[in-house]
Enzyme design. Structure first.
Site, PDB file in Angstrom:
ATOM      1  N   SER A  37       0.838  -1.198   0.000  1.00  0.00           N
ATOM      2  CA  SER A  37       0.000   0.000   0.000  1.00  0.00           C
ATOM      3  C   SER A  37       0.878   1.255   0.000  1.00  0.00           C
ATOM      4  O   SER A  37       1.712   1.424  -0.883  1.00  0.00           O
ATOM      5  CB  SER A  37      -0.960  -0.038   1.195  1.00  0.00           C
ATOM      6  OG  SER A  37      -2.006   0.886   1.043  1.00  0.00           O
ATOM      7  N   ASP A  65      -9.766  -5.614  -4.723  1.00  0.00           N
ATOM      8  CA  ASP A  65      -9.290  -4.478  -3.931  1.00  0.00           C
ATOM      9  C   ASP A  65      -9.990  -3.209  -4.395  1.00  0.00           C
ATOM     10  O   ASP A  65      -9.769  -2.733  -5.507  1.00  0.00           O
ATOM     11  CB  ASP A  65      -7.776  -4.344  -4.087  1.00  0.00           C
ATOM     12  CG  ASP A  65      -7.169  -3.319  -3.133  1.00  0.00           C
ATOM     13  OD1 ASP A  65      -7.907  -2.445  -2.653  1.00  0.00           O
ATOM     14  OD2 ASP A  65      -5.957  -3.400  -2.894  1.00  0.00           O
ATOM     15  N   HIS A 114      -7.742  -5.765  -0.281  1.00  0.00           N
ATOM     16  CA  HIS A 114      -6.570  -4.913  -0.048  1.00  0.00           C
ATOM     17  C   HIS A 114      -5.511  -5.588   0.820  1.00  0.00           C
ATOM     18  O   HIS A 114      -4.328  -5.547   0.507  1.00  0.00           O
ATOM     19  CB  HIS A 114      -7.012  -3.596   0.586  1.00  0.00           C
ATOM     20  CG  HIS A 114      -5.917  -2.578   0.648  1.00  0.00           C
ATOM     21  ND1 HIS A 114      -5.230  -2.144  -0.472  1.00  0.00           N
ATOM     22  CD2 HIS A 114      -5.357  -1.910   1.701  1.00  0.00           C
ATOM     23  CE1 HIS A 114      -4.314  -1.258  -0.122  1.00  0.00           C
ATOM     24  NE2 HIS A 114      -4.369  -1.107   1.193  1.00  0.00           N
TER      25      HIS A 114
END
Length: 228
Positions: free
Chosen positions: A79, A178, A208
């Site tokens: 991320s 995601d 995610h």
């Protein structure tokens, strides 16, 4: 030849986001693995008063520490940690880079809420793993400050131009489900990064938190094959 592996977690996250992958690699290699906690992050968030420069500096210090003892360095970024990883890869001589659900575009907070309620529904059905994720995300949202969200956005804006300076082999992995960092973000990263050796992988059943998803075994094997 000694190998150091730096793992960098995401915004409002903790090392636990990438720990399953770190444990997998640790059990199958002799690599030195570093998985630091960024300032203000962890299982209990304390983000107020922390700036994105601190997050980058913490990851960079962990990288410099690995460089003191290892000939080869690989970085895994999840991320926001993926964007920090790309910046460090552009700045230092890194051998290989893995981007997991990398936030080349901003994370969608409404999608985070949606995922929480889906996790809550799963928990009512007796899915204890989803219940754990629900608790973690619920706590994140309660402890996240608006100021820190702007710092996250600044971090993405600062690191994004460095994508064009990444030359080492890169593996980009994204979950098909995601919603916080959508599929088009992985395609954007693939277009922006000029490395000659690139691989883009989509995992059909992952959201995610990709290292905790249904495709984690495929993820772990793919990462090890790429890095090894």
């Amino acid at each position: 030849m000694s190998i150091g592996c730096l793992c960098i977690h995401g915004y409002t996250g903790s090392p636990e986001e990438v720990q399953p992958l770190a444990d997998f690699l640790s059990g199958r290699t002799t690599w030195e693995i570093s998985n630091p906690t960024l300032p203000g992050h962890g299982e209990e968030l304390d983000l107020q008063g922390h700036y994105y420069q601190e997050w980058i500096a913490t990851a960079e210090l962990a990288l410099l520490d690995l460089l003191e003892r290892n000939d080869t360095i690989v970085i895994i970024g999840f991320s926001m940690g993926g964007m920090i990883a790309a910046y460090l890869t552009a700045k230092y001589r890194i051998n290989r880079l893995v981007l997991l659900s990398a936030a080349g575009k901003y994370v969608s907070l409404p999608q985070m809420y949606k995922d929480i309620y889906e996790m809550f529904a799963d928990a009512w059905k007796g899915a204890l793993a989803s219940n754990e994720l629900f608790t973690r995300y619920q706590r994140k949202l309660q402890q996240t400050y608006l100021f820190s969200t702007f710092e996250f956005m600044k971090c993405v804006q600062f690191t994004r131009p460095y994508l064009k300076q990444v030359r080492c082999p890169v593996l980009i992995i994204q979950g098909e489900l995601d919603g916080m960092v959508p599929k088009k973000t992985a395609e954007f990263l693939d277009e922006e990064i000029p490395a000659e050796e690139k691989e883009l992988v989509f995992l059909k059943n992952s959201k995610h938190l990709i290292c905790h998803g249904d495709d984690k075994d495929e993820l772990f094997d793919t990462v090890l094959e790429f890095l090894d």
